[in-house]
Design a protein around this motif. Structure first.
Motif, mmCIF file in Angstrom:
data_model
loop_
_atom_site.group_PDB
_atom_site.id
_atom_site.type_symbol
_atom_site.label_atom_id
_atom_site.label_comp_id
_atom_site.label_asym_id
_atom_site.label_seq_id
_atom_site.Cartn_x
_atom_site.Cartn_y
_atom_site.Cartn_z
ATOM 1 N N PHE A 34 -10.828 -8.165 -19.925
ATOM 2 C CA PHE A 34 -11.453 -7.728 -21.118
ATOM 3 C C PHE A 34 -12.937 -7.099 -20.877
ATOM 4 O O PHE A 34 -13.865 -8.028 -20.712
ATOM 5 N N ASP A 35 -13.279 -5.914 -20.822
ATOM 6 C CA ASP A 35 -14.579 -5.362 -20.545
ATOM 7 C C ASP A 35 -15.352 -5.605 -21.889
ATOM 8 O O ASP A 35 -15.117 -4.777 -22.868
ATOM 9 N N ASN A 36 -16.212 -6.334 -21.919
ATOM 10 C CA ASN A 36 -16.946 -6.581 -22.972
ATOM 11 C C ASN A 36 -18.484 -5.889 -22.894
ATOM 12 O O ASN A 36 -19.741 -6.326 -23.572
ATOM 13 N N SER A 37 -18.582 -4.978 -22.255
ATOM 14 C CA SER A 37 -19.963 -4.170 -21.816
ATOM 15 C C SER A 37 -20.316 -3.408 -23.083
ATOM 16 O O SER A 37 -21.577 -2.788 -23.082
ATOM 17 N N GLY A 38 -19.515 -3.029 -24.136
ATOM 18 C CA GLY A 38 -19.732 -2.074 -25.321
ATOM 19 C C GLY A 38 -20.804 -2.782 -26.243
ATOM 20 O O GLY A 38 -21.055 -4.055 -26.276
ATOM 21 N N ALA A 39 -21.173 -2.191 -27.166
ATOM 22 C CA ALA A 39 -22.146 -2.720 -28.176
ATOM 23 C C ALA A 39 -21.466 -3.550 -29.255
ATOM 24 O O ALA A 39 -22.127 -4.438 -29.797
ATOM 25 N N SER A 40 -20.085 -3.351 -29.322
ATOM 26 C CA SER A 40 -19.144 -4.246 -30.124
ATOM 27 C C SER A 40 -18.102 -4.547 -29.546
ATOM 28 O O SER A 40 -17.599 -3.985 -28.598
ATOM 29 N N VAL A 41 -17.432 -5.675 -29.900
ATOM 30 C CA VAL A 41 -16.141 -5.970 -29.504
ATOM 31 C C VAL A 41 -14.882 -5.492 -29.921
ATOM 32 O O VAL A 41 -14.848 -5.212 -31.267
ATOM 33 N N ASP A 42 -14.192 -4.762 -29.151
ATOM 34 C CA ASP A 42 -13.131 -3.939 -29.660
ATOM 35 C C ASP A 42 -11.777 -4.548 -28.824
ATOM 36 O O ASP A 42 -11.754 -4.368 -27.816
ATOM 37 N N VAL A 43 -10.825 -5.126 -29.748
ATOM 38 C CA VAL A 43 -9.872 -5.869 -29.176
ATOM 39 C C VAL A 43 -8.419 -5.085 -29.320
ATOM 40 O O VAL A 43 -7.347 -5.341 -28.820
ATOM 41 N N ASN A 44 -8.530 -3.812 -29.826
ATOM 42 C CA ASN A 44 -7.341 -2.997 -29.952
ATOM 43 C C ASN A 44 -6.709 -2.461 -28.592
ATOM 44 O O ASN A 44 -5.501 -2.756 -28.461
ATOM 45 N N ASP A 45 -7.525 -1.932 -27.682
ATOM 46 C CA ASP A 45 -6.783 -1.711 -26.390
ATOM 47 C C ASP A 45 -6.285 -2.935 -25.706
ATOM 48 O O ASP A 45 -5.252 -2.783 -25.286
ATOM 49 N N PHE A 46 -7.023 -3.912 -25.795
ATOM 50 C CA PHE A 46 -6.530 -5.397 -25.289
ATOM 51 C C PHE A 46 -5.465 -5.839 -26.021
ATOM 52 O O PHE A 46 -4.636 -6.351 -25.197
ATOM 53 N N ALA A 47 -5.176 -5.676 -27.216
ATOM 54 C CA ALA A 47 -4.174 -6.140 -28.024
ATOM 55 C C ALA A 47 -2.754 -5.443 -27.560
ATOM 56 O O ALA A 47 -1.702 -5.870 -27.391
ATOM 57 N N THR A 48 -3.078 -4.168 -27.328
ATOM 58 C CA THR A 48 -1.781 -3.301 -26.683
ATOM 59 C C THR A 48 -1.370 -3.705 -25.232
ATOM 60 O O THR A 48 -0.331 -3.754 -25.199
ATOM 61 N N GLN A 49 -2.291 -4.132 -24.423
ATOM 62 C CA GLN A 49 -1.966 -4.913 -23.142
ATOM 63 C C GLN A 49 -1.109 -5.900 -23.348
ATOM 64 O O GLN A 49 -0.141 -6.000 -22.462
ATOM 65 N N VAL A 50 -1.732 -6.860 -24.329
ATOM 66 C CA VAL A 50 -0.894 -8.101 -24.425
ATOM 67 C C VAL A 50 0.483 -8.059 -25.128
ATOM 68 O O VAL A 50 1.435 -8.585 -24.597
ATOM 69 N N THR A 51 0.543 -7.149 -25.999
ATOM 70 C CA THR A 51 1.852 -6.794 -26.572
ATOM 71 C C THR A 51 3.111 -6.212 -25.627
ATOM 72 O O THR A 51 4.112 -6.257 -25.510
ATOM 73 N N ALA A 52 2.375 -4.987 -24.799
ATOM 74 C CA ALA A 52 3.175 -4.367 -23.892
ATOM 75 C C ALA A 52 3.809 -5.520 -22.701
ATOM 76 O O ALA A 52 4.614 -4.964 -22.451
ATOM 77 N N GLY A 53 2.956 -6.477 -22.468
ATOM 78 C CA GLY A 53 3.549 -7.194 -21.428
ATOM 79 C C GLY A 53 4.215 -8.434 -22.002
ATOM 80 O O GLY A 53 4.591 -9.404 -20.918
ATOM 81 N N ALA A 54 4.502 -8.428 -23.135
ATOM 82 C CA ALA A 54 5.159 -9.608 -24.063
ATOM 83 C C ALA A 54 6.653 -9.593 -23.316
ATOM 84 O O ALA A 54 7.281 -8.670 -23.090
ATOM 85 N N ALA A 55 7.381 -10.937 -23.103
ATOM 86 C CA ALA A 55 8.443 -11.128 -22.746
ATOM 87 C C ALA A 55 9.570 -10.562 -23.821
ATOM 88 O O ALA A 55 9.190 -10.756 -24.755
#
Length: 195
Positions: free
Chosen positions: A174-195
């Protein structure tokens, strides 16, 4: 196909990397219980340190904290996780876990020792560049960060080590270098890898 079992997100990263902000956003996004180790344990941790004659803010180099109190802290949040998982709730664990990184089988031991039901385990590695991390520690001004800032080279050398290779989990950055936290791209990774 989406996962039908609860998830446990282990949000790890050095102090000041934004674990708490990332954890809060993940809990909101996935409808999960947010268990912050400091919130759950700080009252008894500070009391035990004071009763031991220790500085309540010094933990990094305090043998009593490391060997006696810290195992109690982690035991408490892992038991709270079990209770939520049994109720079918996903959990976001906001804690460093650094002392346990060297044990590849740590998660199997946690599941056994704390009697966790089946859950999808995801280790979230929160990333932030060193200069930005140091500025965040300075800006928040926590007394418990004084040692880290005074011994920056030592702290940063340890913080850079990516030694968490726990088995039985997916590892996501999770790249947290932005000015604010954005979980949208990360959420896509989570759901894409779900069994």
């Amino acid at each position: 196909m989406t996962s039908t079992i609860p998830r446990v997100f282990f949000v790890i990263g050095p102090a000041g990397s934004g674990k708490s902000s990332v954890s809060r956003h993940l809990a909101e996004r996935f409808g999960a219980a947010h268990i912050d180790k400091d919130t759950a344990t700080i009252r008894f941790t500070e009391l035990l340190l004071k009763l031991n004659g220790s500085d309540p803010n010094e933990r990094d180099n305090n043998e009593f904290y490391q060997n006696t109190i810290m195992p109690l802290e982690y035991g408490a949040i892992l038991d709270l996780s079990r209770d939520n998982l049994r109720a079918g709730n996903s959990v976001v664990l906001d804690a460093p876990f650094g002392k346990f990184f060297s044990d590849d089988d740590y998660l199997a031991k946690v599941k056994d020792r704390h009697q966790w039901p089946e859950a999808e385990l995801i280790v979230v590695h929160v990333r932030l560049a060193g200069d930005a991390l140091r500025q965040r520690l300075l800006a928040r001004g926590y007394p418990r960060d004084e040692w880290k800032l005074a011994n920056w080279e030592t702290f940063w050398a340890g913080a850079q080590g990516d030694s968490c290779r726990w088995k039985q989990a997916r590892h996501l950055d999770f790249d947290n270098s932005g000015a604010s936290v954005d979980v949208n791209d990360f959420a896509t990774q989570v759901t894409a890898g779900a069994a």
